[in-house]
Design a protein around this motif. Structure first.
Motif, PDB file in Angstrom:
ATOM      1  N   TRP A 160       0.801  -1.223   0.000  1.00 34.09           N
ATOM      2  CA  TRP A 160       0.000   0.000   0.000  1.00 34.09           C
ATOM      3  C   TRP A 160       0.843   1.286   0.000  1.00 34.09           C
ATOM      4  O   TRP A 160       0.306   2.375  -0.163  1.00 34.09           O
ATOM      5  CB  TRP A 160      -0.937   0.027   1.208  1.00 34.09           C
ATOM      6  N   VAL A 161       2.177   1.157   0.167  1.00 40.77           N
ATOM      7  CA  VAL A 161       3.030   2.353   0.176  1.00 40.77           C
ATOM      8  C   VAL A 161       3.083   2.949  -1.234  1.00 40.77           C
ATOM      9  O   VAL A 161       3.405   2.240  -2.195  1.00 40.77           O
ATOM     10  CB  VAL A 161       4.454   2.012   0.651  1.00 40.77           C
ATOM     11  N   PRO A 162       2.762   4.243  -1.393  1.00 38.31           N
ATOM     12  CA  PRO A 162       2.751   4.855  -2.733  1.00 38.31           C
ATOM     13  C   PRO A 162       4.113   4.777  -3.420  1.00 38.31           C
ATOM     14  O   PRO A 162       5.150   4.934  -2.783  1.00 38.31           O
ATOM     15  CB  PRO A 162       2.377   6.321  -2.445  1.00 38.31           C
ATOM     16  N   PHE A 163       4.126   4.526  -4.692  1.00 33.15           N
ATOM     17  CA  PHE A 163       5.285   4.542  -5.587  1.00 33.15           C
ATOM     18  C   PHE A 163       6.281   3.400  -5.336  1.00 33.15           C
ATOM     19  O   PHE A 163       6.838   2.855  -6.279  1.00 33.15           O
ATOM     20  CB  PHE A 163       6.044   5.881  -5.487  1.00 33.15           C
ATOM     21  N   SER A 164       6.558   3.050  -4.069  1.00 28.89           N
ATOM     22  CA  SER A 164       7.590   2.037  -3.786  1.00 28.89           C
ATOM     23  C   SER A 164       7.031   0.775  -3.153  1.00 28.89           C
ATOM     24  O   SER A 164       7.791  -0.079  -2.695  1.00 28.89           O
ATOM     25  CB  SER A 164       8.651   2.634  -2.857  1.00 28.89           C
ATOM     26  N   GLY A 165       5.728   0.651  -3.080  1.00 24.43           N
ATOM     27  CA  GLY A 165       5.129  -0.523  -2.457  1.00 24.43           C
ATOM     28  C   GLY A 165       5.541  -1.823  -3.116  1.00 24.43           C
ATOM     29  O   GLY A 165       5.590  -1.927  -4.345  1.00 24.43           O
TER      30      GLY A 165
END
Length: 217
Positions: A160-165
């Motif tokens: 769920w972490v933006p860009f680096s999930g």
């Protein structure tokens, strides 16, 4: 705080910095590491020819230029600290300034002398102190020894972490030494608390004089 206290701070940081570097250089091969506290602190041996935290620039010329810059900065730093003591600046500024000066001097020693004092470190053998055939480099061509590795997070990020999930991520990957840490603590502290530190001991806020009715009559 007197100038001798500044010298003591510099000496204590230098002794700790150089003692750890000497031990690492003469007991560890390149890229070898010891786990001190699992999952967040390791001793990992690396060398770098350039700036703090493994940064570098300019190849051989850049190395000489950086070493000369460090030398000039350290000489001027001692002069500056002497002037700050004479001008009665706050003890906090003198302490943190001493830490910056000590860190700069610690890495300067590596850059100036380690090439002449030690044999080369590699992945298969440990370096020798004062080898018979001479060191791995000449004056001003030493490499800075780094070993402190605080990888506070080393895992795959949640999806769920933006860009680096879903990607592998290491938080605070730089490997550094006591001298680097000393510089960083001093600089950060002065920046954060500059209003409290950048003043003289005998300076005080100007008092506002309120005239009484008798004085204005």
């Amino acid at each position: 705080m007197k100038y001798k206290h500044v010298i003591w701070i510099v000496v204590l940081v230098l002794v700790a910095d150089q003692a750890l570097k000497f031990w690492v250089k003469t007991h560890m091969s390149m890229d070898q590491e010891f786990i001190i506290f699992p999952n967040w602190f390791r001793i990992h041996f690396l060398e770098n020819p350039g700036m703090a935290y493994g940064l570098e620039f300019g190849g051989n010329f850049g190395k000489i230029l950086l070493t000369l810059f460090r030398l000039i900065a350290v000489v001027l730093g001692f002069k500056l600290m002497s002037n700050l003591v004479k001008s009665s600046y706050s003890n906090g500024l003198l302490i943190f300034g001493s830490l910056i000066l000590a860190g700069a001097a610690g890495n300067l020693i590596d850059s100036m002398f380690y090439g002449m004092l030690f044999s080369d470190s590699n992945y298969y053998q440990v370096a020798q102190f004062l080898p018979k055939g001479g060191g791995y480099g000449s004056f001003l061509h030493g490499r800075v020894v780094d070993m402190l590795y605080f990888h506070l997070y080393d895992d795959t990020l949640p999806a769920w972490v933006p860009f680096s999930g879903g990607k592998h991520f290491i938080f605070f990957a730089p490997i550094f030494n006591i001298a680097d840490a000393s510089i960083s603590v001093g600089v950060i502290a002065i920046l954060l608390f500059q209003k409290k530190l950048l003043h003289k001991k005998d300076s005080a806020p100007e008092e506002t004089v309120v005239a009484t009715p008798e004085q204005t009559a």
